[in-house]
Design a protein around this motif. Structure first.
Motif, PDB file in Angstrom:
ATOM      1  N   LYS A 285     -18.567  -1.885  -7.618  1.00 28.19           N
ATOM      2  CA  LYS A 285     -17.362  -1.945  -8.429  1.00 28.19           C
ATOM      3  C   LYS A 285     -16.335  -2.846  -7.753  1.00 28.19           C
ATOM      4  CE  LYS A 285     -14.477   1.357 -10.860  1.00 28.19           C
ATOM      5  NZ  LYS A 285     -14.196   2.779 -11.030  1.00 28.19           N
ATOM      6  N   ALA A 286     -15.468  -3.455  -8.566  1.00 26.43           N
ATOM      7  CA  ALA A 286     -14.322  -4.202  -8.050  1.00 26.43           C
ATOM      8  C   ALA A 286     -13.075  -3.678  -8.755  1.00 26.43           C
ATOM      9  CB  ALA A 286     -14.498  -5.684  -8.309  1.00 26.43           C
ATOM     10  N   VAL A 287     -12.079  -3.315  -7.983  1.00 23.41           N
ATOM     11  CA  VAL A 287     -10.837  -2.774  -8.527  1.00 23.41           C
ATOM     12  C   VAL A 287      -9.761  -3.845  -8.399  1.00 23.41           C
ATOM     13  CG1 VAL A 287      -9.096  -0.961  -8.315  1.00 23.41           C
ATOM     14  CG2 VAL A 287     -11.510  -0.455  -7.798  1.00 23.41           C
ATOM     15  N   ARG A 288      -9.235  -4.305  -9.542  1.00 27.64           N
ATOM     16  CA  ARG A 288      -8.190  -5.332  -9.525  1.00 27.64           C
ATOM     17  C   ARG A 288      -6.914  -4.732  -8.945  1.00 27.64           C
ATOM     18  NH1 ARG A 288      -7.193 -10.001 -11.119  1.00 27.64           N
ATOM     19  NH2 ARG A 288      -8.903 -10.400 -12.520  1.00 27.64           N
ATOM     20  N   LEU A 289      -6.272  -5.485  -8.070  1.00 30.57           N
ATOM     21  CA  LEU A 289      -5.052  -5.014  -7.409  1.00 30.57           C
ATOM     22  C   LEU A 289      -3.860  -5.841  -7.855  1.00 30.57           C
ATOM     23  CD1 LEU A 289      -6.506  -4.748  -3.806  1.00 30.57           C
ATOM     24  CD2 LEU A 289      -5.953  -2.823  -5.313  1.00 30.57           C
ATOM     25  N   ASP A 290      -2.709  -5.186  -7.982  1.00 26.41           N
ATOM     26  CA  ASP A 290      -1.482  -5.934  -8.229  1.00 26.41           C
ATOM     27  C   ASP A 290      -0.877  -6.330  -6.884  1.00 26.41           C
ATOM     28  OD1 ASP A 290      -0.258  -3.676  -7.187  1.00 26.41           O
ATOM     29  OD2 ASP A 290       0.564  -2.997  -9.091  1.00 26.41           O
ATOM     30  N   GLU A 291       0.218  -7.038  -6.925  1.00 27.74           N
ATOM     31  CA  GLU A 291       0.849  -7.572  -5.708  1.00 27.74           C
ATOM     32  C   GLU A 291       1.222  -6.456  -4.734  1.00 27.74           C
ATOM     33  OE1 GLU A 291       5.079  -9.691  -4.689  1.00 27.74           O
ATOM     34  OE2 GLU A 291       4.086 -10.266  -6.540  1.00 27.74           O
ATOM     35  N   ILE A 292       1.694  -5.347  -5.265  1.00 28.10           N
ATOM     36  CA  ILE A 292       2.103  -4.239  -4.397  1.00 28.10           C
ATOM     37  C   ILE A 292       0.885  -3.601  -3.728  1.00 28.10           C
ATOM     38  CG2 ILE A 292       3.284  -2.016  -4.301  1.00 28.10           C
ATOM     39  CD1 ILE A 292       5.097  -4.433  -4.874  1.00 28.10           C
ATOM     40  N   GLY A 293      -0.185  -3.422  -4.493  1.00 27.50           N
ATOM     41  CA  GLY A 293      -1.405  -2.857  -3.914  1.00 27.50           C
ATOM     42  C   GLY A 293      -1.947  -3.728  -2.791  1.00 27.50           C
ATOM     43  N   VAL A 294      -1.888  -5.039  -2.990  1.00 25.12           N
ATOM     44  CA  VAL A 294      -2.336  -5.961  -1.944  1.00 25.12           C
ATOM     45  C   VAL A 294      -1.438  -5.843  -0.722  1.00 25.12           C
ATOM     46  CG1 VAL A 294      -2.647  -8.393  -1.345  1.00 25.12           C
ATOM     47  CG2 VAL A 294      -3.383  -7.567  -3.581  1.00 25.12           C
ATOM     48  N   ALA A 295      -0.121  -5.802  -0.942  1.00 28.06           N
ATOM     49  CA  ALA A 295       0.827  -5.693   0.177  1.00 28.06           C
ATOM     50  C   ALA A 295       0.560  -4.435   0.998  1.00 28.06           C
ATOM     51  CB  ALA A 295       2.260  -5.704  -0.343  1.00 28.06           C
ATOM     52  N   ILE A 296       0.269  -3.344   0.327  1.00 26.13           N
ATOM     53  CA  ILE A 296      -0.018  -2.089   1.037  1.00 26.13           C
ATOM     54  C   ILE A 296      -1.336  -2.212   1.802  1.00 26.13           C
ATOM     55  CG2 ILE A 296      -0.595   0.361   0.776  1.00 26.13           C
ATOM     56  CD1 ILE A 296       1.260   0.320  -1.743  1.00 26.13           C
ATOM     57  N   LEU A 297      -2.371  -2.662   1.122  1.00 30.86           N
ATOM     58  CA  LEU A 297      -3.695  -2.683   1.762  1.00 30.86           C
ATOM     59  C   LEU A 297      -3.811  -3.731   2.866  1.00 30.86           C
ATOM     60  CD1 LEU A 297      -6.092  -1.964  -1.221  1.00 30.86           C
ATOM     61  CD2 LEU A 297      -5.376  -0.433   0.632  1.00 30.86           C
ATOM     62  N   GLU A 298      -2.992  -4.764   2.825  1.00 34.83           N
ATOM     63  CA  GLU A 298      -3.007  -5.729   3.927  1.00 34.83           C
ATOM     64  C   GLU A 298      -2.521  -5.101   5.228  1.00 34.83           C
ATOM     65  OE1 GLU A 298      -2.608 -10.069   1.762  1.00 34.83           O
ATOM     66  OE2 GLU A 298      -0.765  -9.026   2.313  1.00 34.83           O
ATOM     67  N   ARG A 299      -1.810  -3.999   5.138  1.00 37.13           N
ATOM     68  CA  ARG A 299      -1.315  -3.301   6.332  1.00 37.13           C
ATOM     69  C   ARG A 299      -2.247  -2.165   6.749  1.00 37.13           C
ATOM     70  NH1 ARG A 299       1.979  -5.026   9.719  1.00 37.13           N
ATOM     71  NH2 ARG A 299       2.793  -2.969  10.072  1.00 37.13           N
ATOM     72  N   VAL A 300      -3.223  -1.849   5.921  1.00 35.44           N
ATOM     73  CA  VAL A 300      -4.157  -0.761   6.212  1.00 35.44           C
ATOM     74  C   VAL A 300      -5.267  -1.302   7.105  1.00 35.44           C
ATOM     75  CG1 VAL A 300      -5.887   0.768   5.184  1.00 35.44           C
ATOM     76  CG2 VAL A 300      -3.631   0.549   4.126  1.00 35.44           C
ATOM     77  N   ASP A 301      -5.171  -0.997   8.402  1.00 36.78           N
ATOM     78  CA  ASP A 301      -6.136  -1.542   9.358  1.00 36.78           C
ATOM     79  C   ASP A 301      -6.685  -0.499  10.329  1.00 36.78           C
ATOM     80  OD1 ASP A 301      -3.944  -1.072  10.955  1.00 36.78           O
ATOM     81  OD2 ASP A 301      -3.580  -3.171  11.449  1.00 36.78           O
ATOM     82  N   GLY A 302      -6.311   0.753  10.135  1.00 44.04           N
ATOM     83  CA  GLY A 302      -6.786   1.797  11.044  1.00 44.04           C
ATOM     84  C   GLY A 302      -5.951   1.918  12.304  1.00 44.04           C
ATOM     85  N   ARG A 303      -5.041   0.978  12.524  1.00 51.36           N
ATOM     86  CA  ARG A 303      -4.150   1.039  13.693  1.00 51.36           C
ATOM     87  C   ARG A 303      -2.729   1.423  13.293  1.00 51.36           C
ATOM     88  NH1 ARG A 303      -6.901  -3.958  14.584  1.00 51.36           N
ATOM     89  NH2 ARG A 303      -5.051  -4.949  13.803  1.00 51.36           N
ATOM     90  N   ALA A 304      -2.235   0.879  12.185  1.00 50.63           N
ATOM     91  CA  ALA A 304      -0.879   1.175  11.723  1.00 50.63           C
ATOM     92  C   ALA A 304      -0.837   2.560  11.087  1.00 50.63           C
ATOM     93  CB  ALA A 304      -0.415   0.132  10.718  1.00 50.63           C
ATOM     94  N   SER A 305       0.183   3.334  11.445  1.00 53.47           N
ATOM     95  CA  SER A 305       0.330   4.664  10.847  1.00 53.47           C
ATOM     96  C   SER A 305       0.938   4.535   9.448  1.00 53.47           C
ATOM     97  CB  SER A 305       1.236   5.540  11.721  1.00 53.47           C
ATOM     98  OG  SER A 305       2.570   5.073  11.662  1.00 53.47           O
ATOM     99  N   PHE A 306       0.820   5.608   8.694  1.00 50.48           N
ATOM    100  CA  PHE A 306       1.433   5.637   7.361  1.00 50.48           C
ATOM    101  C   PHE A 306       2.921   5.326   7.485  1.00 50.48           C
ATOM    102  CE2 PHE A 306       3.655   8.067   4.048  1.00 50.48           C
ATOM    103  CZ  PHE A 306       3.093   7.492   2.921  1.00 50.48           C
TER     104      PHE A 306
END
Length: 95
Positions: free
Chosen positions: A35-56
């Motif tokens: 599956k591929a889930v289309r992301l909006d600009e905000i979703g991309v901005a959030i997931l670009e910071r999701v790396d397993g090192r940065a906390s919520f």
């Protein structure tokens, strides 16, 4: 399993899930198994910071600074987005 992220949780994309640029349609998608889930600009901005090192908390503070928005509002939006991904098993966290 609790889906809501705590401030100290460090979210990451599990094996088989990744951000990908969609060269055919443009934009970014979240590739998940079959599956591929289309992301909006905000979703991309959030997931670009999701790396397993940065906390919520660090992700929220970064986005609040970048978008010059109240931390409380960003917290709600990021929590809703990440909780939805976690519920679908597209996101895991290091506690």
């Amino acid at each position: 399993m609790k889906l809501e992220l705590a401030a100290s949780d460090r979210p990451y994309l599990p094996r088989g899930v990744r951000l990908h640029r969609d060269k055919v349609r443009g934009g970014m998608v979240l590739l998940v198994p079959e599956k591929a889930v289309r992301l909006d600009e905000i979703g991309v901005a959030i997931l670009e910071r999701v790396d397993g090192r940065a906390s919520f908390r660090e992700i929220v503070e970064h986005l609040a600074q970048v978008y010059r928005a109240p931390v409380g509002l960003i917290t709600e939006d990021v929590q809703r987005f990440l909780t939805g991904l976690r519920g679908r098993m597209y996101l895991e966290v290091h506690e």
